[in-house]
Scaffold this active site. Structure first.
Site, short mmCIF file in Angstrom:
data_model
loop_
_atom_site.label_atom_id
_atom_site.label_comp_id
_atom_site.label_asym_id
_atom_site.label_seq_id
_atom_site.Cartn_x
_atom_site.Cartn_y
_atom_site.Cartn_z
N ASP A 33 0.86 -1.19 0.00
CA ASP A 33 0.00 0.00 0.00
C ASP A 33 0.89 1.24 0.00
OD1 ASP A 33 -3.22 0.50 1.12
OD2 ASP A 33 -1.82 2.19 1.04
N ASP A 59 4.11 1.61 -4.41
CA ASP A 59 3.17 2.16 -5.39
C ASP A 59 2.91 1.10 -6.46
OD1 ASP A 59 1.92 3.58 -7.39
OD2 ASP A 59 3.42 5.19 -7.46
N GLU A 84 -7.47 4.86 -6.37
CA GLU A 84 -8.08 6.12 -5.95
C GLU A 84 -9.58 5.86 -6.06
OE1 GLU A 84 -6.92 8.91 -4.73
OE2 GLU A 84 -4.82 8.30 -4.84
N THR A 125 -16.08 -2.23 -9.44
CA THR A 125 -17.25 -1.56 -8.86
C THR A 125 -18.43 -1.59 -9.83
OG1 THR A 125 -18.07 0.64 -8.34
CG2 THR A 125 -16.11 0.57 -9.66
N ASP A 126 -19.63 -1.52 -9.27
CA ASP A 126 -20.82 -1.43 -10.12
C ASP A 126 -20.89 -0.09 -10.86
OD1 ASP A 126 -21.45 0.21 -7.96
OD2 ASP A 126 -23.39 -0.70 -7.55
N GLU A 127 -20.05 0.87 -10.43
CA GLU A 127 -20.11 2.20 -11.06
C GLU A 127 -19.66 2.17 -12.52
OE1 GLU A 127 -18.95 5.55 -8.62
OE2 GLU A 127 -19.31 4.40 -6.79
N SER A 154 -15.11 6.25 -12.21
CA SER A 154 -15.67 5.02 -12.79
C SER A 154 -15.05 4.72 -14.15
CB SER A 154 -17.20 5.10 -12.88
OG SER A 154 -17.63 6.24 -13.57
N LYS A 192 -16.44 9.31 2.71
CA LYS A 192 -17.53 8.59 2.07
C LYS A 192 -18.82 8.81 2.85
CE LYS A 192 -14.81 6.97 -1.09
NZ LYS A 192 -13.79 6.02 -0.81
N PRO A 208 -24.09 17.47 4.76
CA PRO A 208 -24.28 17.96 3.38
C PRO A 208 -24.86 16.87 2.46
CG PRO A 208 -21.97 17.40 3.78
CD PRO A 208 -22.69 17.12 5.05
N ASP A 275 -25.56 19.87 -6.03
CA ASP A 275 -25.42 18.48 -6.45
C ASP A 275 -24.01 18.21 -6.99
OD1 ASP A 275 -26.26 15.91 -6.75
OD2 ASP A 275 -27.79 16.33 -8.26
P1 NAD Z 1 -9.91 3.30 -0.05
O1 NAD Z 1 -9.80 4.61 -0.74
O2 NAD Z 1 -10.43 3.24 1.35
O3 NAD Z 1 -8.48 2.59 -0.03
C1 NAD Z 1 -7.63 2.56 -1.13
C2 NAD Z 1 -6.25 2.10 -0.66
O4 NAD Z 1 -5.38 2.04 -1.81
C3 NAD Z 1 -5.59 3.05 0.34
O5 NAD Z 1 -5.04 2.31 1.41
C4 NAD Z 1 -4.48 3.72 -0.47
O6 NAD Z 1 -3.36 4.10 0.32
C5 NAD Z 1 -4.15 2.63 -1.47
N1 NAD Z 1 -3.53 3.17 -2.69
C6 NAD Z 1 -3.96 4.23 -3.43
N2 NAD Z 1 -3.12 4.43 -4.48
C7 NAD Z 1 -2.16 3.46 -4.40
C8 NAD Z 1 -1.03 3.13 -5.20
N3 NAD Z 1 -0.71 3.86 -6.29
N4 NAD Z 1 -0.28 2.06 -4.84
C9 NAD Z 1 -0.60 1.34 -3.73
N5 NAD Z 1 -1.63 1.61 -2.93
C10 NAD Z 1 -2.41 2.66 -3.27
O7 NAD Z 1 -10.78 2.37 -1.01
P2 NAD Z 1 -11.85 1.23 -0.70
O8 NAD Z 1 -13.17 1.85 -0.49
O9 NAD Z 1 -11.29 0.30 0.32
O10 NAD Z 1 -11.89 0.49 -2.11
C11 NAD Z 1 -11.02 -0.60 -2.40
C12 NAD Z 1 -11.30 -1.12 -3.79
O11 NAD Z 1 -12.66 -1.55 -3.88
C13 NAD Z 1 -11.12 -0.07 -4.89
O12 NAD Z 1 -10.52 -0.68 -6.00
C14 NAD Z 1 -12.54 0.37 -5.21
O13 NAD Z 1 -12.65 0.80 -6.55
C15 NAD Z 1 -13.31 -0.91 -4.96
N6 NAD Z 1 -14.72 -0.73 -4.56
C16 NAD Z 1 -15.05 0.07 -3.51
C17 NAD Z 1 -16.40 0.18 -3.11
C18 NAD Z 1 -16.80 1.01 -1.93
O14 NAD Z 1 -18.00 1.16 -1.68
N7 NAD Z 1 -15.88 1.55 -1.14
C19 NAD Z 1 -17.38 -0.53 -3.81
C20 NAD Z 1 -16.99 -1.35 -4.89
C21 NAD Z 1 -15.67 -1.45 -5.24
P1 TYD Z 2 -20.12 8.13 -1.84
O1 TYD Z 2 -19.99 7.58 -0.46
O2 TYD Z 2 -19.16 9.17 -2.28
O3 TYD Z 2 -20.13 6.88 -2.82
P2 TYD Z 2 -20.42 6.81 -4.43
O4 TYD Z 2 -20.56 8.16 -4.97
O5 TYD Z 2 -19.20 6.13 -4.94
O6 TYD Z 2 -21.67 6.00 -4.54
O7 TYD Z 2 -21.59 8.74 -2.00
C1 TYD Z 2 -22.74 7.94 -1.80
C2 TYD Z 2 -23.95 8.80 -2.14
O8 TYD Z 2 -24.04 9.86 -1.18
C3 TYD Z 2 -23.85 9.47 -3.50
O9 TYD Z 2 -25.14 9.50 -4.10
C4 TYD Z 2 -23.41 10.88 -3.18
C5 TYD Z 2 -24.02 11.14 -1.82
N1 TYD Z 2 -23.25 12.06 -0.95
C6 TYD Z 2 -23.87 13.16 -0.37
O10 TYD Z 2 -25.07 13.41 -0.56
N2 TYD Z 2 -23.12 13.99 0.42
C7 TYD Z 2 -21.80 13.77 0.65
O11 TYD Z 2 -21.16 14.58 1.37
C8 TYD Z 2 -21.17 12.63 0.06
C9 TYD Z 2 -19.71 12.35 0.27
C10 TYD Z 2 -21.94 11.80 -0.74
#
Ligand code: NAD
Ligand code: TYD
Length: 338
Positions: A33, A59, A84, A125-127, A154, A192, A208, A275
């Site tokens: 990481d 990295d 990211e 991701t589903d995005e 996405s 998030k 917000p 928005d």
């Molecule tokens: P997060 O942002 O919490 O964590 C990302 C991690 O990756 C961090 O620890 C960061 O330091 C590391 N990282 C970033 N750039 C890096 C690099 N260049 N080299 C090595 N490490 C690096 O993310 P998360 O929410 O845990 O998501 C993890 C994975 O799951 C991602 O690929 C994301 O697209 C996917 N995902 C997330 C969600 C969600 O709801 N959070 C849903 C579906 C899929």
């Molecule tokens: P987020 O947690 O950023 O996940 P994603 O956009 O990847 O689904 O956001 C979840 C939902 O919440 C999305 O519709 C955007 C909304 N949202 C807010 O309304 N306010 C906020 O401050 C944030 C971060 C998200």
């Protein structure tokens, strides 16, 4: 088995590292990481000294470093979480998303090929499917839904998925991809939605909500996501994509109100703000393939999961307060101007 987990200091990655150590104590885990703003070793403090676990700072997009790591460690399996991940940040600064998510994936794929990795799993991701209309509750994302991305985040994830599939077709690299809906649970970075609303409500600060709050997300507990990835590693078919979701659609307002109710805080904390640009309306996963082929089923109801998550944030104030007091403060002020 020796497993490389990338991004294991982030939200889902650290939950996956904990999951593997609990469920597969015979495996050896290397967690690579970069420790960006989203990476946090405090999430792994309790397992840092385990003999079958090792942390490496690095990295995924640094090809030389990746090659040297693979040459030394000879991994059997790679699970790529590193990315990211925040849509809002990708709107402000897309470049780092392409670098890490696309070029980083390519570096991992090249090394996996060169050193004969037996399974490369891409956490997606589903995005990548874009969004669904709010007035068509009958529509869901299947693995055949065309890619139709909205944000630089996405788009970069879709780009990496396509690279992964190309290495399967062209080089016969044994790959799998999972596309999961929105996760919630312990150790999620408070940028998030759920932890942001939770931690701000605990401080009696304004919440917000973007636009009207009617956007729909399909929430899955992070432990159900981890179990699904584990199943795919064990039984998933090479070259296949598996959608992961638990049919748990909620509007953002519903989730925010639920958090306020659980914390006994007033709805007057809700503030509707401008928005998000390109804001996806609705995500909803059809998980039939993973249920039918691999027998996966989520264990958490949203009611149980969100209760446990709220309790976790209440019990781990230090974990998130460190984040709120750090560089995140400046990000929040710039981003929200509140
Ligand atoms: P997060 O942002 O919490 O964590 C990302 C991690 O990756 C961090 O620890 C960061 O330091 C590391 N990282 C970033 N750039 C890096 C690099 N260049 N080299 C090595 N490490 C690096 O993310 P998360 O929410 O845990 O998501 C993890 C994975 O799951 C991602 O690929 C994301 O697209 C996917 N995902 C997330 C969600 C969600 O709801 N959070 C849903 C579906 C899929
Ligand atoms: P987020 O947690 O950023 O996940 P994603 O956009 O990847 O689904 O956001 C979840 C939902 O919440 C999305 O519709 C955007 C909304 N949202 C807010 O309304 N306010 C906020 O401050 C944030 C971060 C998200």
């Amino acid at each position: 088995m020796k497993i490389l987990v990338t991004g294991g200091a982030g939200f889902i990655g650290c939950n996956f590292v904990h999951y593997l150590l609990e469920n597969h104590p015979e495996d050896k885990i290397v967690n690579l990481d970069l420790l960006t703003y989203a990476g946090n070793l405090e999430s792994l403090a309790d397992i840092a000294d385990k003999p079958n676990y090792q942390f490496v700072k690095g990295d995924i997009a640094d090809m030389e470093q990746i090659d040297a790591l693979f040459a030394r460690e000879q991994f059997d399996v790679v699970v790529n979480f590193a990315a990211e991940t925040h849509v809002d940040r990708s709107i402000k600064d897309p470049g780092v998303f392409v670098r890490t998510n696309v070029m980083g994936t390519q570096a991992l794929l090249d090394a996996s090929r060169k050193y004969g990795v037996k399974r490369y799993h891409q956490v997606s991701t589903d995005e990548v499917y874009g969004d669904l209309p709010l007035d068509r509750k009958d529509l869901f994302f299947t693995e055949e839904t065309p890619l139709h991305t909205s944000s630089p985040y996405s788009a970069s994830k879709a780009g990496s998925d396509l690279l992964v599939l190309s290495y399967y077709r062209t080089f016969a690299l044994p790959v799998t991809i999972s596309r999961c809906s929105n996760n919630y649970g312990a150790y999620q970075f408070p940028e998030k939605m759920i932890p942001l609303m939770l931690t701000r409500a605990l401080h009696d600060e304004a919440l917000p909500v973007y636009g009207t709050g009617e956007n729909v997300r399909d929430w899955l507990h992070v432990k159900d996501h981890c179990a699904a990835i584990d199943l795919i590693l064990q039984k998933g078919r090479e070259g296949e994509i598996y959608n992961i979701g638990g049919h748990n659609e909620k509007t953002n307002l519903e989730v925010v109100r639920l958090i306020l109710e659980a914390l006994d805080k007033p709805e007057s904390l809700i503030h509707f703000v401008e928005d998000r640009k390109g804001h996806d309306l609705r995500y909803a996963i059809n998980p039939e393939k993973i249920e039918r082929e691999l027998g996966w089923k989520p264990q958490y109801t949203f009611e149980k999961g969100i209760r446990e998550t709220i309790a976790w944030y209440l019990e781990h104030r230090e974990w998130w307060q460190h984040i709120l007091d750090g560089a995140y403060k400046e990000y929040f002020q710039k981003m929200y101007k509140m």
